[in-house]
Design a protein around this motif. Structure first.
Motif, PDB file in Angstrom:
ATOM      1  N   HIS A 134       8.404  11.451   1.306  1.00 19.53           N
ATOM      2  CA  HIS A 134       7.175  10.675   1.230  1.00 19.53           C
ATOM      3  C   HIS A 134       5.959  11.572   1.287  1.00 19.53           C
ATOM      4  O   HIS A 134       5.000  11.415   0.526  1.00 19.53           O
ATOM      5  CB  HIS A 134       7.168   9.649   2.374  1.00 19.53           C
ATOM      6  N   LEU A 184       2.926  12.462  -1.754  1.00 17.02           N
ATOM      7  CA  LEU A 184       1.488  12.243  -1.608  1.00 17.02           C
ATOM      8  C   LEU A 184       0.658  13.497  -1.863  1.00 17.02           C
ATOM      9  O   LEU A 184      -0.561  13.430  -1.851  1.00 17.02           O
ATOM     10  CB  LEU A 184       1.189  11.689  -0.215  1.00 17.02           C
ATOM     11  N   VAL A 219       6.441   5.626  11.382  1.00 17.25           N
ATOM     12  CA  VAL A 219       6.432   6.927  10.720  1.00 17.25           C
ATOM     13  C   VAL A 219       5.169   7.711  11.087  1.00 17.25           C
ATOM     14  O   VAL A 219       5.233   8.877  11.434  1.00 17.25           O
ATOM     15  CB  VAL A 219       6.568   6.753   9.198  1.00 17.25           C
ATOM     16  N   TYR A 220       4.035   7.048  11.031  1.00 14.65           N
ATOM     17  CA  TYR A 220       2.801   7.747  11.406  1.00 14.65           C
ATOM     18  C   TYR A 220       2.078   7.000  12.520  1.00 14.65           C
ATOM     19  O   TYR A 220       1.091   6.315  12.256  1.00 14.65           O
ATOM     20  CB  TYR A 220       1.868   7.875  10.198  1.00 14.65           C
ATOM     21  N   ARG A 268       0.695   4.848   1.139  1.00 20.16           N
ATOM     22  CA  ARG A 268       0.329   6.073   1.854  1.00 20.16           C
ATOM     23  C   ARG A 268       0.917   6.119   3.246  1.00 20.16           C
ATOM     24  O   ARG A 268       0.686   7.068   3.980  1.00 20.16           O
ATOM     25  CB  ARG A 268      -1.192   6.203   1.916  1.00 20.16           C
ATOM     26  N   GLY A 269       1.643   5.097   3.657  1.00 21.92           N
ATOM     27  CA  GLY A 269       2.381   5.196   4.925  1.00 21.92           C
ATOM     28  C   GLY A 269       1.934   4.261   6.010  1.00 21.92           C
ATOM     29  O   GLY A 269       2.416   4.368   7.134  1.00 21.92           O
ATOM     30  N   ARG A 285       4.693   1.918   7.919  1.00 21.55           N
ATOM     31  CA  ARG A 285       6.043   2.354   7.546  1.00 21.55           C
ATOM     32  C   ARG A 285       6.837   2.624   8.818  1.00 21.55           C
ATOM     33  O   ARG A 285       6.310   3.187   9.773  1.00 21.55           O
ATOM     34  CB  ARG A 285       5.912   3.637   6.731  1.00 21.55           C
TER      35      ARG A 285
END
Lengths: 318, 1106
Positions: free
Chosen positions: A69, A73, B738-739, B789-790, B793
């Protein structure tokens, strides 16, 4: 009204161009065109981005999907993207993403041997095509030591290793945000500010000052010589109505009149670095043209002409 | 904080200096900023200090007391043969492997299903009986009698007193993990705090009939009993379990030797009012013909419950024995002197009469001062006492058996200590959570629970949870209501919704729970300070006005004529450290009594002492604290701070802030936000929210995914690459973000707890507007680009286990190298197990196992078994079709029966989809309603495009103003680069930024003061009619995801018995047309539909007849 054309001739005046950002004025057109341009820039200008990752060794703290991922990006320089093929309609390789027309291969191999943590960055990605490489930011003003630059993918501690093969493909932002070349695309209507000088004369200096201060952005100022309220930066105005409210509160409605010019827009475009901001605009216009061509040329359109009537004629002319 | 530097220094300004400047520029707060005390307090005590303290007390004191009280095992046959325990202690956690003791680390236990336990070592003295009756006295040190599960981070834990780096070395322990739980058979178990009514105190209340009851729950080392004195139809009776009937109280008094009615009246009080209340009881006693002690005892003898067993001689004096040993057992009877008991009864009677005259004198059962919290140490100590006593009787029986027989070899007492019963008993009880201690008539379930590891904050919340003793089904509101006495002790927000609402509570941030303290020094101290012993006073003097009773832990010590003076003196001693810091002295004017309490389980909290309204803590104290020259304990030792329990708080006038103090003020709060607990402390600006919203957030914060701990999970292959064995958590289910981010709008509690290091959410730019109609009923609209973009997630990790079973006939399962012919065996490695890093899909085999067809019968050699004697039992992976997961880790270890176990952690990365649940920190949950392309999303002229859109209808009825301020503060924080604060009630003390200041920051950065922006429609490009409230809000992703819940079926499995479709998603069951659905269809008239649903789709069955 048969045959009357509403065609307008939009003008672009470029104010400022840098590699990664630009500002321009778009005049003599309406919001639909301006917005179409914005939308195309965000979602439909093609770029390259890593789409397939084959991990050979990954003993880092981040798991495979996580790293894939992150790799996706990373913006890649994609000047060539417009001329490349989408891997789904590539003749040379049946769309399996292995040929030079539609894909670029990257390799990454990093292992931390020392005691210090090793930052694996986009600089560690080796491309098979020198024209498609991770974006570099040369003028990031001395924030870090030169070798530290690049986008951090993962940090490795002693003994950890990352080895992978990645394939970048052409795509558009509509499918996934990683293909969007635009970091920011926005426009605003150009404000038109009129100061009623006669009424302004009736205000005292303090009142003028408070009027000037009421705007959260620096739109007005007082001329030190003439002690008149002048517009210093009309575009700083954010349509917040604060000045108008203030004027009303002071009992002087109409002392300042602000209107948005319906046909002129100020664009700000920031690129992710994949393509230059100026190129982004040109590509967007190209894409927009292609889209319009697609509408104009298809048989459906001709058939539908009767339904659209005037509009159809208009498009045939333009 | 370094030394002050010269201002004209040429060096680059360091970060420290910048912070200092900010501090200087900050507005002047209250006279002395006492906030720094709080981190110091938590540093000293830790966040789960109550559990640790309690367990440490048990290890240091409790266990020694128990062993000392039962230190002798004597043979019943030959009393000269004995074994005596000299000392007991708990060693370092270790395990015996092949006869060698090996140190245990908690994480090893978690991973290999072991119990984290330490040996209980005793020193013994015993008699060795040589053959010819020669007895030798021997001593032995360090004899193990069992293994005690050890609380993590307690004194005997290996983690005790270790810093971050040491913890990392010590088997991957997370430094932010607070400890306070046990590891039993590989699972983490918390012993919940148990709430109960205080023992040994007189409690007045009314029963269902409206009669006034005075009850005492007596609890001593020897006995536990409940004594109730009841007033029914103006007559007073004693209710005691050992008597078949209610006994007139005067009979009891006479039986205890108080033959004179006059003396009883005198004791209760000579005021004719009281005498009048007593009159009916006296008359009843006389009517029964009871006048003397002997008559009374004879009367009681007839009312005792006849026990079925027991010798007749014992029955003789049963009445007296009951009165001596069971009736208010907490009052000791020395040399058959019943006078203290009589006085105690008199005090009870007097309290009842006062309650009759004035309803206010009734005790409130829900008052926190009348409650005691039972902690893990006490519960373990109960358990240990029972097991220890059982072991002693077992050993005794064993020894008697041996001595009974004619033995030839010599007899060594020390050889016969049973080791396993204590170990197994402790382990079993902790892992089941059922405290069945027959000796203490205790049968409680669910005392220990598996520690919730869903989120970092959730496990914190679990260790501070307080479980009630009452049954939850009762429909009374009293115990559920928020008690004013909870202030500062129990969190007002953190309680579950539904049936346990208000009953299950949580501790506040600064709460301390006391442990037992020695009484005897307190008794002598009291007498030295002028308490007159009751023995020396006449009955008349018991209730003379202007003199107060002095009661220590429910025991009447005597009287004092100057109670205030006495209390002041005691408090002075406490502040000087001469008596324990947790002793409470409470002057009860209403009851004319001074209560001294030193028992365990009281809740108390630290407060700053003020003299005539002037705080004792001065600027220089705080400076010394910041410089590290002073610790929290120093503050305590020097009498600047003291602990007050709920009762003593009644004697104090506590000012919230130093500025609000008046000359009457005795104490000043340290920080107002400490009335909230850990979980509620995450909410920014909770004091601006409607109260239930904070409660909802407390429940939801525990479901938010994010980081669990530093050692939560990691890539598999680091195991063999790094020299030292790194081990990571293998939880059965783990949700990770994830983030994860730290909230832009923090609170002090967040920093103290470490939520900023292990966050559970992300700062999303939220636009409060309507969009697309897919946002009704709290649904949120999400930006597809943000998800790409996360944002939101997450990783779901699930553990799957398989065992290589050994069977009784010597055969065992076997794992085969796969043929690799079948597609579904794709993920298998050559060892027959799924390989880490492989992508695994529904239906894939992850263990290629075969199991022998015959597992019973005659013993066969496992090796000789032919291939045909095995049948394949491949373990397949089940997951929604189309999702691809990855095998994260595989662990192989032997279990306790020496079977090889395989644990597979399978990981699935998910991006948010329509229907996933999200929530802000203000009890505002919502599902994702739709996902929209970025170009269609509205944007501001700065180019800001929101991550999600929330419908404004969420605000008016919820009244979550805190969320709006969070948005403003977050926006200001983003634009000026400083994290803003929103601690509860923090505005006056500077721990929360004011809206005015935030607005100014916004204006300085070119935003509107009200946080609204001009927004353009992404679809048309024209500006929206209204200004849109937009800015960052911290959003949590909750564990409820569609993927785990979605379910539909056409034809499918049916239940064997009824042949109806199965029920539930796990069994791919049908969707039930229930009673109410049926009613709808009937009302609508869709009769054929009902027929189809209820008959054709459910019950038809074709069967061959004959």
């Amino acid at each position: 009204m048969e045959g009357v054309s509403y065609q307008r001739f939009p003008k672009i005046k470029i104010r400022e161009v840098k590699d990664e950002c630009m500002k321009f004025e778009l005049r003599n057109t309406d919001a639909s065109i301006a917005n179409a341009l914005r939308r195309v820039m965000i979602a439909e200008v093609p770029t390259m981005a890593i789409d397939l990752v084959e991990i050979e060794v990954n003993s880092s703290v981040l798991n495979d999907e996580f790293i894939a991922h992150r790799l996706g990006l990373i913006p890649l320089t994609s000047e060539r993207a417009m001329s490349m093929r989408f891997s789904r309609d590539c003749d040379a390789c049946d769309g399996d993403g292995q040929c030079e027309y539609c894909s670029v291969e990257f390799r990454l191999s990093a292992k931390c041997l020392g005691d210090q943590t090793l930052d694996v960055t986009s600089k560690d990605l080796y491309s098979s095509d020198h024209s498609v490489v991770p974006v570099d930011f040369p003028d990031s003003t001395g924030y870090d030591s030169p070798e530290q630059r690049g986008i951090v993918i993962v940090k490795l501690r002693r003994g950890q290793e990352l080895r992978l093969r990645a394939i970048a493909r052409k795509g558009i932002g509509k499918d996934h945000a990683k293909w969007s070349p635009a970091a920011t695309v926005t426009f605003m209507y150009e404000p038109e500010i009129h100061i009623n000088e006669d009424m302004m004369e009736t205000l005292s200096l303090e009142e003028k000052q408070s009027l000037v201060d009421s705007s959260p952005t620096k739109v007005f100022d007082i001329d030190p010589n003439t002690q008149k309220v002048v517009v210093v930066d009309a575009e700083a105005y954010t349509y917040d109505d604060e000045v108008l409210k203030k004027a009303e509160a002071m009992g002087k409605p109409g002392i300042i009149d602000i209107r948005a010019k319906e046909d002129s827009f100020i664009f700000t475009v920031e690129s992710t670095g994949a393509i230059k901001a100026s190129q982004l605009l040109l590509n967007a216009i190209d894409v927009l043209k292609q889209k319009l061509d697609a509408v104009r040329l298809s048989d459906d359109t001709v058939d539908a002409d009767d339904q659209f009537g005037e509009l159809g004629a208009h498009m045939r002319v333009g | 904080m370094g030394l002050p530097r010269p201002t004209d220094s040429q060096e680059e300004p360091t970060v420290d200096q910048l912070i200092d400047k900010q501090k200087l520029a900050a507005p002047i707060k209250s006279a002395v900023d006492k906030f720094q005390l709080l981190p110091e307090f938590l540093k000293v005590r830790g966040l789960v200090k109550q559990h640790l303290d309690s367990f440490n007390y048990f290890v240091n004191v409790g266990i020694k007391k128990i062993v000392a009280a039962n230190d002798r095992i004597e043979s019943a046959i030959d009393p000269s043969i004995y074994l005596r325990f000299l000392d007991v202690r708990i060693g370092k956690p270790s395990v015996m492997v092949d006869g060698v003791s090996e140190e245990l680390k908690p994480h090893t236990c978690r991973l290999s299903d072991k119990t984290y336990a330490a040996p209980i070592l005793v020193d013994i003295e015993y008699i060795q009986d040589e053959r010819h009756g020669i007895k030798r006295k021997l001593t032995k040190a360090d004899v193990q009698i069992g293994r005690m599960p050890v609380m993590l981070r307690s004194r005997c834990c290996v983690l005790y007193g270790k810093d971050e780096a040491e913890l990392a070395k010590l088997g991957c322990e997370c430094p932010l993990d607070p400890g306070g739980y046990f590891v039993v058979k590989g699972t983490e178990k918390v012993i919940l705090i148990q709430e109960q009514l205080s023992k040994n105190r007189i409690i007045l209340d009314t029963d269902k009939k409206g009669n006034i009851n005075a009850s005492v729950m007596s609890s001593t080392e020897a006995t536990k009993s409940k004594t109730v004195i009841q007033m029914e139809k103006e007559k007073i009776y004693l209710c005691l379990n050992q008597f078949v009937k209610k006994i007139p109280i005067m009979v009891v008094m006479k039986a205890m030797g108080m033959e004179s009615d006059q003396e009883v009246v005198q004791m209760v009080g000579r005021n004719p009012q009281y005498a009048a209340f007593l009159l009916p009881s006296i008359e009843e006693c006389a009517s029964q013909g009871v006048f003397t002690q002997q008559q009374a005892l004879d009367y009681l003898e007839t009312k005792t419950k006849k026990s079925t067993f027991g010798s007749p001689s014992e029955k003789e004096n049963r009445a007296l024995a009951i009165l001596r040993d069971i009736f208010i057992a907490n009052v000791p009877v020395k040399r058959n002197n019943f006078r203290p008991k009589c006085l105690y009864v008199a005090v009870m009677l007097r309290r009842m009469m006062e309650a009759l005259l004035n309803k206010d004198a009734m005790d409130d059962k829900d008052y926190v001062g009348n409650k005691r919290l039972e902690l893990s140490g006490q519960l373990i100590s109960l358990l240990f006492e029972d097991l220890f006593k059982t072991m002693i009787t077992d050993v005794q029986k064993l020894v008697d058996n041996i001595l009974d027989k004619k033995r030839s070899s010599r007899f060594d007492f020390s050889q016969h200590i049973v080791r396993d019963s204590i170990t197994n008993g402790l382990e079993r009880t902790l892992s089941t959570g059922n405290w069945d201690v027959k000796r203490f008539r205790m049968h409680r379930k669910g005392i220990s629970q598996v520690l919730a590891r869903l989120s970092f904050i959730g496990s914190f919340g679990h260790t501070t949870r307080i479980q009630p003793q009452f049954e939850k089904s009762r429909k009374v509101s009293g115990p559920r209501a928020l008690q004013p006495s909870q202030w500062g002790m129990l969190c007002p927000c953190d309680t579950p919704e539904g049936e346990a609402c208000g009953l299950v509570k949580n501790l506040a941030l600064m709460t301390h729970v006391t442990t037992d303290e020695e009484e005897s020094p307190l008794i002598t101290m009291s007498y030295c300070l002028g308490v007159e012993d009751l023995e020396l006073l006449s009955a008349e003097e018991l209730h003379t006005p202007n003199s107060f009773l002095v009661i220590l832990n429910g025991l009447i010590l005597g009287k004092h004529r100057r109670p205030q003076h006495f209390a002041d003196a005691m408090r002075k001693l406490r502040r000087a450290g001469k008596i324990g810091e947790f002793v409470s002295i409470f002057v009860n004017e209403k009851q004319s009594a001074v209560y001294i309490a030193s028992d365990g389980g009281r809740v108390c909290r630290p407060l700053v002492i003020a003299d005539k309204g002037v705080s004792r803590i001065k600027e220089h104290h705080m400076k010394e604290l910041m410089d590290g020259a002073r610790t929290f304990d120093d503050f305590l030792r020097e009498g600047l701070i003291e602990y007050l329990d709920v009762n003593e708080e009644n004697n104090a006038l506590i000012a919230l802030y130093e500025g609000e103090a008046t000359p009457e003020t005795t104490h000043i709060e340290i920080e107002p936000f400490t009335i909230l607990g850990v979980v509620a402390g995450l909410i920014p600006y909770p004091h601006h929210n409607q109260s239930p919203r904070n409660t909802y957030q407390c429940a939801m914060g525990k479901q938010a995914m994010g980081n669990i701990a530093y050692n939560q999970a990691s890539s598999f292959s680091s195991l063999h690459l790094i020299g030292s064995v790194l081990l990571w958590r293998m939880d059965s289910l783990l949700y990770l973000l994830v983030y994860p981010q730290r909230p832009l709008l923090t609170t002090r509690t967040i920093e103290l707890v470490g939520y900023d290091k292990l966050g559970a959410g992300q700062n999303a730019t939220v636009a409060v507007m309507s969009y697309s109609g897919y946002d009704i009923e709290d649904a949120i609209v999400m930006n597809k680009a943000s998800l790409d973009r996360g944002f939101g997630r997450c990783i779901v990790m699930k553990k799957y286990a398989a065992v290589n079973q050994k069977y009784e006939n010597g055969t065992e399962d076997r794992i085969l190298r796969p043929q690799k012919t079948e597609e579904r065996e794709r993920v298998l490695d050559d060892d027959g197990l799924a390989a880490p890093g492989q992508i695994i899909r529904n239906g894939d085999v992850y263990v290629n196992k075969e199991c022998p067809i015959e597992t019973r019968g005659p013993l066969k050699s496992a090796a000789a078994l032919a291939d045909t004697r095995y049948r394949p039992t491949k373990v397949t992976y089940k997951y929604p079709e189309g999702e691809s997961c990855v095998v994260d880790r595989v662990a192989i270890y032997p279990d306790r029966n020496n079977n090889t176990c395989f644990n597979f952690v399978i990981r699935h990365t998910r991006r948010p989809e329509v229907g996933d649940k999200f929530s802000s920190r203000h009890g505002q949950k919502g599902v994702c309603g739709t996902i929209i392309q970025q170009e269609d999303f509205p944007f501001s002229e700065r180019g800001i495009c929101p991550d999600l859109i929330m419908n404004p209808h969420g605000f008016p009825s919820r009244m979550t103003v805190g969320k709006m301020i969070e948005l403003l503060g977050g926006k200001a924080g983003v634009s000026c680069g400083r994290f803003h604060y929103g601690s509860a009630f923090g505005e006056p003390s500077g721990h929360a930024d004011r809206v005015e200041a935030i607005s100014e920051t916004l204006v300085n950065n070119g935003f509107s003061y009200n946080g609204k922006d001009l927004i353009y429609s992404g679809i048309t490009g024209s500006p929206l009619q209204a200004y849109i409230f937009m800015g960052p809000i911290y959003y949590q992703k909750l564990k409820h995801m569609v993927l785990d819940k979605m379910h539909a079926r056409g034809n499918g499995p049916r239940v064997l018995i009824t042949r109806q479709p199965t029920e539930g998603r796990a069994k791919s069951g049908g969707l039930r047309v229930g009673e109410m659905e049926r009613d709808c269809l009937i009302a609508y008239g869709a009769s054929m539909l009902i027929y189809e649903r209820l008959m054709l789709s459910s019950d038809p069955f074709v069967v061959q007849v004959a």
